[in-house]
Design a protein around this motif. Sequence first.
Motif: not given
Length: 255
Positions: A105-109
């Motif tokens: 969902h285009d989010v890095a963690l």
Amino acid sequence: MNKHPTGTREQWLKARLELLEAEKELTRRGDALARQRQALPWVHVDKDYRFETETGSVALADLFQGRSQLLVYHFMLGPDYEAGCPSCSAIADGFNGIVVHLTNHDVALTAVSRAPLSKILAYKQRMGWTFPWASSHGGDFNYDFNVSFTEEQQREGDIEYNYERSTHAMEMSPPPEPVVQFATCCGTDVKTYVRDKPGLSAFVLHEGEVYHTYSTYARGLDGVWGMYQWLDRAPLGRNEADGVWWRRHDEYATR
């Protein structure tokens, strides 16, 4: 003896429907808060932060791993800790399963700690975690985002945490028993233990530039603490009357 009130199914349903209205209102308020959170102005990150990772030394922009958004969990694992904070560890137990969803969902963690990379990797292996975790050892990142403090700041009481400037978090004389307990199980003393704090920060990569968009600390992390969301729906809730009860997941007695 259980002194909790009992009742009929009809009484339960009436009370449950009243609760449902309150839950719906909380959900609507949560949606509004999320929109307010996302409407915060972006602040350009001017400093060239460097991190040590399993792939080598990288810049903050590299932690995005090709995504446009980055969430950083400020994990309490200081250079002098022998093990990570139990509370941070309980929160991080939920990261493995959600990383793939965020990534798609285009989010890095990623987690970030001040400990050297070798100490991070050893603890990561012990916990069986696979999510990204970077070391900010020797840099300003943790200090600039108000999750770490120097010994000088500690002595002078020059502490800003959770958007408040206070000496309370560092004075603690005598320190609360849970703080003593956590410091001991991290293999350090109280003063060393409290020089690091938990938090979460968000960033966006726009037209090649990194911007800071949001940070939260202390009780602001309740929403990402998976077990709390479950316990809040259990009959006795968090049931913390007896103090700190949770452990690292490999420290519970077998039942």
